[in-house]
Scaffold this motif. Sequence first.
Motif, PDB file in Angstrom:
ATOM      1  N   PRO A 170     -37.968  11.904 -31.802  1.00  0.00           N
ATOM      2  CA  PRO A 170     -37.299  13.142 -31.386  1.00  0.00           C
ATOM      3  C   PRO A 170     -38.250  14.333 -31.269  1.00  0.00           C
ATOM      4  N   LEU A 171     -37.760  15.366 -30.618  1.00  0.00           N
ATOM      5  CA  LEU A 171     -38.380  16.680 -30.620  1.00  0.00           C
ATOM      6  C   LEU A 171     -37.847  17.427 -31.837  1.00  0.00           C
ATOM      7  N   GLU A 172     -38.734  18.089 -32.583  1.00  0.00           N
ATOM      8  CA  GLU A 172     -38.329  18.797 -33.803  1.00  0.00           C
ATOM      9  C   GLU A 172     -38.321  20.303 -33.561  1.00  0.00           C
ATOM     10  N   ARG A 173     -37.265  20.964 -34.043  1.00  0.00           N
ATOM     11  CA  ARG A 173     -37.221  22.425 -33.988  1.00  0.00           C
ATOM     12  C   ARG A 173     -36.640  22.958 -35.286  1.00  0.00           C
TER      13      ARG A 173
ATOM     14  N   PRO B  49     -43.547  31.525 -41.182  1.00  0.00           N
ATOM     15  CA  PRO B  49     -44.294  30.426 -40.540  1.00  0.00           C
ATOM     16  C   PRO B  49     -45.635  30.892 -39.996  1.00  0.00           C
ATOM     17  N   MET B  50     -46.618  30.004 -40.062  1.00  0.00           N
ATOM     18  CA  MET B  50     -47.948  30.271 -39.531  1.00  0.00           C
ATOM     19  C   MET B  50     -48.345  29.193 -38.515  1.00  0.00           C
ATOM     20  N   SER B  51     -47.382  28.410 -38.062  1.00  0.00           N
ATOM     21  CA  SER B  51     -47.615  27.418 -37.022  1.00  0.00           C
ATOM     22  C   SER B  51     -46.331  27.289 -36.222  1.00  0.00           C
ATOM     23  N   ASP B  52     -46.413  26.599 -35.095  1.00  0.00           N
ATOM     24  CA  ASP B  52     -45.259  26.504 -34.211  1.00  0.00           C
ATOM     25  C   ASP B  52     -44.069  25.868 -34.925  1.00  0.00           C
ATOM     26  N   VAL B  53     -42.869  26.372 -34.626  1.00  0.00           N
ATOM     27  CA  VAL B  53     -41.658  25.855 -35.260  1.00  0.00           C
ATOM     28  C   VAL B  53     -40.969  24.833 -34.369  1.00  0.00           C
ATOM     29  N   MET B  54     -41.638  24.409 -33.328  1.00  0.00           N
ATOM     30  CA  MET B  54     -41.141  23.341 -32.461  1.00  0.00           C
ATOM     31  C   MET B  54     -42.252  22.338 -32.236  1.00  0.00           C
ATOM     32  N   HIS B  55     -41.964  21.071 -32.457  1.00  0.00           N
ATOM     33  CA  HIS B  55     -42.963  20.018 -32.309  1.00  0.00           C
ATOM     34  C   HIS B  55     -42.494  19.014 -31.267  1.00  0.00           C
ATOM     35  N   ALA B  56     -43.356  18.697 -30.320  1.00  0.00           N
ATOM     36  CA  ALA B  56     -43.070  17.648 -29.346  1.00  0.00           C
ATOM     37  C   ALA B  56     -43.044  16.292 -30.066  1.00  0.00           C
ATOM     38  N   PRO B  57     -42.455  15.277 -29.456  1.00  0.00           N
ATOM     39  CA  PRO B  57     -42.450  13.949 -30.091  1.00  0.00           C
ATOM     40  C   PRO B  57     -43.863  13.496 -30.451  1.00  0.00           C
ATOM     41  N   PRO B  58     -44.020  12.775 -31.567  1.00  0.00           N
ATOM     42  CA  PRO B  58     -45.344  12.267 -31.953  1.00  0.00           C
ATOM     43  C   PRO B  58     -45.976  11.476 -30.808  1.00  0.00           C
ATOM     44  N   GLY B  59     -47.258  11.701 -30.609  1.00  0.00           N
ATOM     45  CA  GLY B  59     -47.939  11.045 -29.508  1.00  0.00           C
ATOM     46  C   GLY B  59     -47.963  11.889 -28.251  1.00  0.00           C
ATOM     47  N   GLY B  60     -47.179  12.985 -28.268  1.00  0.00           N
ATOM     48  CA  GLY B  60     -47.192  13.897 -27.135  1.00  0.00           C
ATOM     49  C   GLY B  60     -46.258  13.482 -26.018  1.00  0.00           C
ATOM     50  N   LEU B  61     -46.178  14.339 -25.021  1.00  0.00           N
ATOM     51  CA  LEU B  61     -45.345  14.086 -23.854  1.00  0.00           C
ATOM     52  C   LEU B  61     -46.127  13.276 -22.832  1.00  0.00           C
TER      53      LEU B  61
END
Length: 302
Positions: free
Chosen positions: A179-182, A69-81
């Motif tokens: 959802p939050l993605e991991r 991976p070259m980017s974060d493997v966890m993504h906050a919900p779309p639109g942010g927190l």
Amino acid sequence: MRTRTSRSVRLLAAVTLYAAALGAVSGCGGSPQSVRSGDTETQARRAQQVAAAWDGSAAAGAWRNGFHPMSDVMHAPPGGLRSKADRQAYEDHSFVLEGELPATAPKGGLVAWSDGRTLTRPLTGAAESYRALAGGARVGGRPHLTVTGARLGGMSVATTRGPAVIPAWLFRLKGYAAPLERAAVTASELPRPPVKGALDVPGFPLGRMVRMSADGRSVTVVALHGVCGKGPAVDVLETRGSVVLSASVKAPAEGGHCTKQGKLQEVTVRLGRSLGDRVLLDVHTGRPVFYRPPHGPSPSWS
């Protein structure tokens, strides 16, 4: 190629990250050594040696065929927190579980690249992924995010082979529709280097990669320099199969007080062309300068 130093990451009295790697490489008051006249030739010869060892090697083939991976493997919900407290909880890995997580999952998951190539990697279970997500920290009275369940889905990440869609656990968060993605798959092991480290080379080893530009024409890495120096400098050797980075310290002015301190800084390195699937290497260790996700574990060496 040119380098540009951005913000300081942290000032440390004893730089633990580099203690083992630096070994005898020391200079003013025990801080990193600045490269003097003639030392650049030593670095250049070592860079050629590292590039020659990697280009066309089995290690380079393993790197290109792996999932890195070259980017974060966890993504906050779309639109942010939505709030400062939620954003702080996300950064602090402050989560609580109120609900059931899937007890079973497939043993393997498919990583799929846009060019049609695929790779099967071990799949982590939902409970294991949640424990990594929460980090084992006690929440107490601190702000936290509440996980109410999870399902297996997919997410997109940048990799050394381009963008890929990978299996991911989609964690439901209380109060959020999305959802939050991991990532649910593990990164490939880093290949055994075909060249030994050479810590007698002037300068110092680099830290992790922080980011790569969208076009692959620049990479940002963590570099170390002593308070005696004027800051880090990174030279670049580009070949068809690799990019070798040589970090050093800009020579300090004569005189003045020098203390045994080091500073970690982000340094942006400009490349002649896109990094692509070339291996980004450190001249001192002879190893890849890998990306370490801020919300995931560091990859392991084979």
